[in-house]
Design a protein around this motif. Structure first.
Motif, PDB file in Angstrom:
ATOM      1  N   TYR A   1      52.440  36.239  43.854  1.00 38.55           N
ATOM      2  CA  TYR A   1      53.825  36.063  44.016  1.00 38.55           C
ATOM      3  C   TYR A   1      53.867  34.497  44.779  1.00 38.55           C
ATOM      4  CZ  TYR A   1      55.333  40.522  42.894  1.00 38.55           C
ATOM      5  OH  TYR A   1      55.565  41.765  42.205  1.00 38.55           O
TER       6      TYR A   1
ATOM      7  N   GLU B   1      56.487  36.789  35.007  1.00 36.53           N
ATOM      8  CA  GLU B   1      56.593  37.820  35.795  1.00 36.53           C
ATOM      9  C   GLU B   1      56.858  39.330  34.926  1.00 36.53           C
ATOM     10  OE1 GLU B   1      55.515  37.984  38.966  1.00 36.53           O
ATOM     11  OE2 GLU B   1      55.643  35.707  38.988  1.00 36.53           O
TER      12      GLU B   1
ATOM     13  N   ASN C   1      52.778  32.037  42.441  1.00 39.92           N
ATOM     14  CA  ASN C   1      53.327  31.476  41.549  1.00 39.92           C
ATOM     15  C   ASN C   1      54.773  30.931  42.132  1.00 39.92           C
ATOM     16  OD1 ASN C   1      51.578  32.953  39.993  1.00 39.92           O
ATOM     17  ND2 ASN C   1      52.986  34.882  39.617  1.00 39.92           N
TER      18      ASN C   1
ATOM     19  N   LYS D   1      53.450  39.638  33.596  1.00 37.84           N
ATOM     20  CA  LYS D   1      52.218  40.039  34.728  1.00 37.84           C
ATOM     21  C   LYS D   1      52.591  41.569  34.837  1.00 37.84           C
ATOM     22  CE  LYS D   1      52.883  38.721  38.592  1.00 37.84           C
ATOM     23  NZ  LYS D   1      52.774  37.454  39.827  1.00 37.84           N
ATOM     24  N   HIS D   2      53.737  42.158  34.986  1.00 36.74           N
ATOM     25  CA  HIS D   2      53.933  43.172  35.516  1.00 36.74           C
ATOM     26  C   HIS D   2      53.725  44.459  34.196  1.00 36.74           C
ATOM     27  CE1 HIS D   2      55.642  41.416  39.051  1.00 36.74           C
ATOM     28  NE2 HIS D   2      55.444  42.553  39.539  1.00 36.74           N
TER      29      HIS D   2
END
Length: 156
Positions: free
Chosen positions: A137, A112, A140, A115-116
């Motif tokens: 989300y 995460e 995932n 990704k962010h």
């Protein structure tokens, strides 16, 4: 046979999660017409829909010489590196932490954050970004639930 399959299943999952990462992360962070809910993969240059064999991470990159099978345009090395980093990081962390709940949590946090960081770094902001992040989300959550299940099987 059951023990061997239980042992290698998490690694296979990490391998394919690396491929999914390029689709998930790059579609969120780049100006592309395709959104994360589109399950099909396309060449970013020619737009040709990729076959399942073209999507097998790392090996497809190596066997195709780092080029699209259809238009022969070089595949961005960043895609290959992202697949490799996700696979190696999650494999090493999970092995070292003996496929524990802590390993799963670290894997999720790593993914995460990756990704962010990619989404924040991009200058292009999709009007549908919030919707696509929510879809990401949910997908995932399902993928990491499967990986958690594989961890349980691995530790039996």
């Amino acid at each position: 046979m059951k023990n061997i399959l239980a042992f290698i299943a998490p690694y296979i999952a990490f391998y394919f999660l690396g491929a999914y990462a390029t689709t998930d992360i790059l579609r969120l962070s780049q100006q592309q017409e395709k959104n994360v809910s589109d399950s099909k993969c396309y060449c970013p240059s020619c737009g040709h829909e990729l076959t399942l064999l073209d999507q097998v991470p790392i090996f497809a990159f190596i066997f195709l010489g780092g080029k699209c099978r259809y238009c022969k345009t070089p595949i961005p090395k960043g895609n290959f590196i992202l697949e490799l980093v996700v696979f190696i990081f999650m494999s090493v962390v999970s092995t070292v932490l003996n496929f524990s709940a802590m390993a799963l949590i670290i894997d999720i946090i790593f993914y995460e954050i990756l990704k962010h960081a990619a989404v924040i770094r991009t200058t292009y902001k999709k009007p549908t970004l919030v919707k696509e992040l929510l879809i990401s989300y949910l997908v995932n959550l399902l993928l990491f639930a499967i990986i958690g299940f594989l961890f349980l099987i691995h530790n039996l």
